[in-house]
Design a protein around this motif. Structure first.
Motif, short mmCIF file in Angstrom:
data_model
loop_
_atom_site.label_atom_id
_atom_site.label_comp_id
_atom_site.label_asym_id
_atom_site.label_seq_id
_atom_site.Cartn_x
_atom_site.Cartn_y
_atom_site.Cartn_z
N ARG A 139 -0.96 -4.83 -5.35
CA ARG A 139 -1.47 -6.20 -5.34
C ARG A 139 -1.20 -6.87 -6.68
NH1 ARG A 139 -4.16 -9.07 -7.73
NH2 ARG A 139 -4.94 -7.37 -9.03
N GLY A 188 -10.31 -12.14 -6.66
CA GLY A 188 -10.54 -11.38 -5.44
C GLY A 188 -12.00 -11.11 -5.13
N SER A 198 0.83 -1.21 0.00
CA SER A 198 0.00 0.00 0.00
C SER A 198 0.86 1.25 0.00
CB SER A 198 -0.89 -0.01 1.26
OG SER A 198 -1.27 1.31 1.60
N PRO A 232 -6.11 1.59 -0.80
CA PRO A 232 -5.97 0.56 -1.83
C PRO A 232 -4.70 -0.27 -1.63
CG PRO A 232 -5.71 2.78 -2.77
CD PRO A 232 -6.08 2.97 -1.34
N ASP A 285 -3.93 -11.74 -12.61
CA ASP A 285 -4.90 -10.90 -13.33
C ASP A 285 -5.23 -11.46 -14.71
OD1 ASP A 285 -5.34 -8.77 -11.43
OD2 ASP A 285 -3.24 -8.27 -11.74
N HIS A 309 -6.02 -9.12 -1.36
CA HIS A 309 -7.12 -8.18 -1.21
C HIS A 309 -6.90 -6.90 -2.02
CE1 HIS A 309 -9.11 -10.40 2.10
NE2 HIS A 309 -7.90 -10.88 2.27
N ASP A 310 -7.99 -6.19 -2.27
CA ASP A 310 -7.91 -4.93 -3.02
C ASP A 310 -7.86 -3.71 -2.11
OD1 ASP A 310 -7.95 -5.87 -5.75
OD2 ASP A 310 -9.98 -6.57 -5.33
N TRP A 311 -8.31 -3.87 -0.86
CA TRP A 311 -8.40 -2.74 0.06
C TRP A 311 -7.98 -3.13 1.47
CZ3 TRP A 311 -9.64 1.88 -2.08
CH2 TRP A 311 -10.29 1.87 -3.32
#
Lengths: 367, 367
Positions: free
Chosen positions: A363, B364, A45, A359, B344, A343-345
């Protein structure tokens, strides 16, 4: 929004514990007189990296991959107050023409450094920086017992000499890190490993001195071993990452390094079935938490335990049938770094309410 | 672009093996006379789900989470040729007002089904569908030995009755799946587990018959156990996922179910250090492959082995010093499902060249 209203599973950061960990590590680095370079691979992050530099005493960050560093620069990571430079070290070898060209280009946007462990690597970096018209700081990684990367300590001077002779490169010092030492359960074993690490650093420094080469930096250490590096009198910089969050594996292994830090990272999960007596199922599994270092612990509870991971769900032993559908559990992941990468957040929580969303900038940035 | 030019680490799909697996499973389902419902949780890709429906004989897909189903619908997953409907089953319990409301809304865009294992779950789904003005098919999950979710078999009729009585819901049949049976090494143990599964299904069907309730579908099975469900005479639908890729864990455990399938999924990785004699380090670790089911195997090589995972890198034993920096390795992940969720893109390769890029649509999507 209240923590109870967060859609689960979610990666949550206890901000009081996070602030505590920031402050404690800042104090430890200050007391030791060493620079602190934090690992952004732990949290991925840019917001957290920025907090570690602006409030946590860090002079810069480590990244593990060029794409992680690119993501941090794109996200607007700016300089810490200590150096006035945006200071990013890729703390291992970067090889291959396409990847090296990206690193050389990035060196035009940030003060970049990287490690090498063979002479071909030095030549490849120099060529790419020459083409890009940029300068790169290059450290020699020495092998300190993990048998992963790094030259033999007596070979450090040969490689440092190659860096000094290579156009567009600057010799940055020694990288000396033993990952396995972070996760030793027994203090005696950790002490033995760290004895080997410091002996290797001493040998490499002696080889540099004999060759008449000044070593501007010795960098390494992690959240499990840093007291040994800090007290060695050899290191000038500590690389710590997991201290900011802690995890179940670090806690279980213990040791003086991790004791001052609090658990700040959790996966918030919800019970979605209690149909089988003595059991419950929650909504977080292998895709929410990395489990190669063990299953998560259930924070603040001794009556239930997470014991049966599925891909998307988790089976809990609940011998007293205490759990109800909808109950939220804070799970402490076995291993924080690969868990964040799922995770995205990061959902920042204080006093039971969501205070911020950060965010997970890098990632999946693995190349 | 050649495979050799792909930036590593990358998730690659061998398209010849993929096509083989599609065709073989289509044949198996056709020969058994059962419907095939494929698990999109394995690959999380709308393109692959579509291929499984258009070319692989599948009538629809399973998702594990509402957000996974939402992502598939958003990505434009359309109907297979078999039913004329976009047919998505969330193959476990969905609980909590916010999550159930999302499922009820999605039922306006696709033919949705879901499982329940308690009466409160039935009431919650009915209320939400009533509010959304949609219809939902609901299956009763029965407990078949894994002690995860599901009612006791004799209780199936009570729950089916509740569904039949609930506005906006339709009784869809029985969900009967034992995840642990997929990963048994011994055929005798798998056979014993599957004996318990079929006994439970028989008991639940008898309870429904006694209550005068018609059971339109019995669904379950996985890539490790499906021969048992297919030959039981009880099931009408097979849920398979991993067959499309295989992984090191399935291969190591073996059995008649997995034998016809080829390895189609790899993590392409590159060697970035050979400084330590007898060892090499590659650029794929815990963030590129899920390792809770074991480390990856190295495809097509017996001279080197992956034995030391780090977060971003992997240590290899290379006793004959065969590896050079820049060498590419195809790694077979220990566990395919959580490995896909780390990436991705699926990079489709045929004859050494990139033929397609498929986004990991639902990466995710866990809530």
């Amino acid at each position: 929004m209240a923590e109870a209203d967060v859609q689960t599973p979610a990666l949550i950061v206890d901000l009081d514990a996070f602030d505590h960990n920031l402050k404690v590590m800042r104090g430890i680095a200050a007391a030791s007189g060493l620079r602190l370079r934090v690992h952004s691979k732990t949290h991925k992050s840019a917001d957290i990296a920025q907090a570690q530099m602006s409030r946590g005493g860090a002079v810069g960050i480590c990244c593990q991959k060029v794409s992680e560093a690119e993501a941090m620069v794109r996200a607007g990571l700016h300089a810490g107050p200590h150096t006035g430079l945006r200071d990013i070290m890729v703390s291992n070898q970067v090889r291959g023409a396409a990847r090296v060209a990206r690193l050389a280009k990035l060196a035009g946007q940030a003060d970049m450094s990287v490690c090498v462990d063979d002479v071909e690597g030095v030549a490849e970096l120099s060529r790419a920086c020459h083409s890009a018209g940029t300068q790169l700081t290059v450290l020699v990684e020495i092998e300190v017992g993990q048998k992963r990367c790094g030259v033999q300590p007596h070979d450090a001077a040969r490689l440092a000499g190659a860096i000094l002779a290579a156009p567009n490169l600057h010799f940055g010092g020694l990288q000396a890190y033993n990952g396995a030492a972070q996760h030793q359960t027994l203090e005696t074993e950790r002490a033995e490993m760290m004895g080997n690490v410091t002996a290797a650093v001493r040998e490499a420094l002696a080889a540099l001195t004999t060759a008449g080469i000044h070593c501007p930096c010795v960098t390494g250490a992690g959240s499990g071993s840093y007291p040994a590096e800090a007290s060695s009198g050899l290191y000038t910089e500590l690389q710590c990452g997991s201290y900011i969050f802690m995890d179940a594996d670090y806690r279980a292994r213990g040791g003086p390094g991790v004791e001052p830090f609090r658990h700040a990272l959790f996966v918030l999960s919800e019970v979605m079935s209690t149909a089988v007596p003595g059991r419950a199922t929650c909504d977080a599994g292998l895709k929410s938490m990395s489990m190669e270092s063990g299953v998560p612990t259930v924070w603040g509870r001794t009556d239930v335990s997470y014991d049966q991971p599925s891909d998307e769900h988790g089976g809990l032993a609940d011998p007293l049938n205490m759990l109800r559908v909808g109950d939220q559990l804070r799970l402490v992941p076995g291993h924080c770094d690969p868990t964040c990468n799922l995770h995205d957040w990061h959902v920042g929580i204080r006093d039971g309410r969501v205070e911020c969303l950060w965010p997970v900038t890098a990632r999946g940035k693995l190349w």
